[in-house]
Design an enzyme around this catalytic site. Structure first.
Site, PDB file in Angstrom:
ATOM      1  N   GLU A 248      -3.121  12.774 -10.867  1.00 11.15           N
ATOM      2  CA  GLU A 248      -2.118  11.822 -10.368  1.00 11.15           C
ATOM      3  C   GLU A 248      -2.316  10.552 -11.161  1.00 11.15           C
ATOM      4  O   GLU A 248      -3.276   9.830 -10.932  1.00 11.15           O
ATOM      5  CB  GLU A 248      -2.359  11.515  -8.912  1.00 11.15           C
ATOM      6  CG  GLU A 248      -2.403  12.724  -8.036  1.00 11.15           C
ATOM      7  CD  GLU A 248      -2.730  12.289  -6.631  1.00 11.15           C
ATOM      8  OE1 GLU A 248      -3.894  12.396  -6.237  1.00 11.15           O
ATOM      9  OE2 GLU A 248      -1.825  11.803  -5.956  1.00 11.15           O
ATOM     10  N   CYS A 282       0.637   3.011  -7.732  1.00 11.11           N
ATOM     11  CA  CYS A 282       1.292   3.813  -8.769  1.00 11.11           C
ATOM     12  C   CYS A 282       2.781   4.006  -8.499  1.00 11.11           C
ATOM     13  O   CYS A 282       3.524   4.323  -9.413  1.00 11.11           O
ATOM     14  CB  CYS A 282       0.597   5.155  -8.881  1.00 11.11           C
ATOM     15  SG  CYS A 282       0.485   5.980  -7.292  1.00 11.11           S
TER      16      CYS A 282
END
Ligand code: NAD
Length: 481
Positions: A248, A282
């Site tokens: 990720e 993010c």
């Protein structure tokens, strides 16, 4: 005595390493703890211990695994305030946000605990009348869980709860910048009834401990959250043993604000997304495309909202909305990206500089205009409270701009026009899209990126898959006449 922070084979052990890392409170710049950069032997011991522990853990019935996973959540919840303070201190986010992160981590353990008795396989019809095809879902094996500094508690939960409920053992490596909460949670994991070796923790840096974990042949899955450059190195190390990766990585979330949007709602949500965790998320709003007709009205409101942000050290002040950036080098990176933009002709509407505080890595909430889609500030992840805004003419153009990125994690759309929503659903190439809502994913959803934002994903039923292997058995038999 050196810090006794390594947790290997069911015990806290004193490290033999002489490499000590200072952990710094980003609001006060004080050293709040020290951890070791664990040695190669210690990292290998942790993996070997996980390897042995996994053999036992995979035989434990799912219902018992679920009870243990639930208990971890309960124990974290029982000491919520202590952990929230520890998190705010090591990472910088305001206390209220830290409390929210602890709650989400607790929910994550509870949610995953409920998957017990539900992880099953399939029976498939064979082409042969005397055969049964059995497809089993089994734990993949030892998971190396490599955690970043921006959500050290939530991502700890994501990696540990998913590993344990699927029957995997896990070796956690927290970020060297924020290891304290993971170390504190290890004391809970020591006491919940896990067989020895199922959970392990080694502290240290990415290019030492992280690299050894990624290249260890007994690790079956590297679940790493972090930057694209570190993810690339993890893949290179994993390639040596063809180890599966679950990555990720970064993002550059585009936010489209149409002339059909509720502008006040858009401004409120985009601000919340951009200042949460000082912009270090993010999926946070990283670049705005606003339709020309409403650009002036939107920008005026956005500037006023960002300007009206209470920044400070929340352990000294309850009203703080945004804390410091996590470290001096992240502050420098944000500063350099904004300075480059200024040099290239961008206009700073508000902010655009460090904040004048006694101590700490504070950067002012910033809005930037007079930028083009292809400029560095619109294409490189800033990871700070900085919002560049540019305009578009047609909705098709906005979609094209949004998709034109090396990243593909989150995206958002503000519109009340049904056709635009449906066009976005069809044409946006992203792992996640938020419509008329702040960024922030649900535990029962699925969190995954495309392109350089990563491989594989987590959360919900789809998130279990990366932690499972698929074993097919062909059971041939004869008729007993
Ligand atoms: P980072 O890549 O520097 O560090 C992340 C973790 O990886 C740390 O534990 C670090 O020690 C480790 N690491 C670094 N180099 C390594 C190597 N060579 N081998 C193995 N491990 C290594 O990232 P960061 O700066 O801590 O985190 C910020 C980045 O993380 C941002 O780009 C952000 O977008 C991303 N992020 C992504 C998600 C997501 O879910 N996609 C969530 C949070 C953060």
């Amino acid at each position: 005595m050196k810090p006794q922070h390594l947790y290997i084979n069911g015990e806290f052990v004193e490290s033999q390493s002489n490499d000590i890392i200072d952990v710094i409170n980003p609001a006060t710049e004080e050293v709040i703890s020290k951890v070791v950069d664990a040695t190669e032997e210690e990292t290998n011991n942790a993996v070997e211990s996980a390897w042995r522990g996994q053999k036992e853990w995979e035989k434990v019935p799912q219902i018992e695994r679920g009870q243990i996973v639930r208990k971890i959540g309960d124990e974290i919840a029982a000491d919520k305030e202590t952990f929230a303070k520890m998190l705010s201190e090591e990472q910088g986010k305001p206390l209220e946000e830290a409390r929210g992160e602890i709650d989400t981590a607790v929910s994550f353990f509870h949610y995953m605990s409920e998957w017990n008795r539900k992880i099953g396989g399939d029976i498939m019809p064979s082409d042969d009348p005397n055969e049964q095809i059995l497809i089993q879902k089994k734990p993949i094996g030892v998971v190396a869980g490599i955690i970043p500094w921006n959500y050290p508690v939530f991502i700890f939960a994501r990696k540990v709860a998913t590993s344990l409920i699927t029957g995997c053992s896990v070796v956690i490596k927290p970020s060297e910048e924020t290891p304290n909460t993971a170390i504190a949670f290890s004391k809970i994991l020591d006491n919940v009834g896990l067989p020895k070796g199922v959970y392990n923790l080694v502290t240290g840096k990415g290019d030492t401990v992280g690299n050894r974990l990624s290249s260890h042949p007994k690790v079956a899955l590297i679940s790493m959250t972090g930057s694209v450059p570190a993810g690339t190195k993890v893949m290179e190390a994993a390639a040596q043993n063809i180890t599966k990766v679950n990555l990720e990585l970064g993002g550059k979330a585009p936010i489209i604000v149409s002339k059909h949007a509720d502008l006040d709602l858009a401004v409120k949500n985009i601000k919340a997304s951009r200042i949460e965790n000082a912009g270090q998320a993010c999926i946070s709003a990283e670049r705005v495309y606003v339709q020309e007709e409403v650009a002036d009205a939107f920008t005026k409101k956005m500037v006023a909202a960002m300007e009206d942000t209470k920044v400070g050290y929340s352990l000294n002040d309850d009203n703080v909305e945004m804390g410091p950036l996590s470290s001096a080098h992240h502050l420098e990176k944000v500063e350099s990206l904004v300075n480059n933009a200024k040099d290239n002709g961008a206009r700073i509407e508000v902010g655009g500089e460090r904040m004048n505080m006694d101590k700490g890595y504070f950067y002012a909430p910033t809005v930037i205009t007079n930028v083009k889609h292809e400029d560095e500030i619109m294409t490189t992840e800033v990871f700070g409270p900085v919002l560049p805004i540019t305009t578009y003419k047609t909705f098709a153009e906005a979609i094209e701009y949004a998709n034109d990125s090396i990243y593909g994690l989150a995206s958002a759309l503000y519109t009340n026009n049904y056709n635009e929503m449906m066009q976005a659903a069809r044409d946006l190439h992203y792992g996640e899209t938020f419509v008329n809502r702040e960024t922030g994913e649900a535990i029962q959803g699925y969190h995954a990126g495309m392109r350089q934002s990563g491989i594989g994903g987590t959360d919900g039923k789809h998130g279990l898959n990366d932690f499972l292997s698929t074993h097919v058995m062909y059971l041939a038999y004869k008729d007993n006449n």
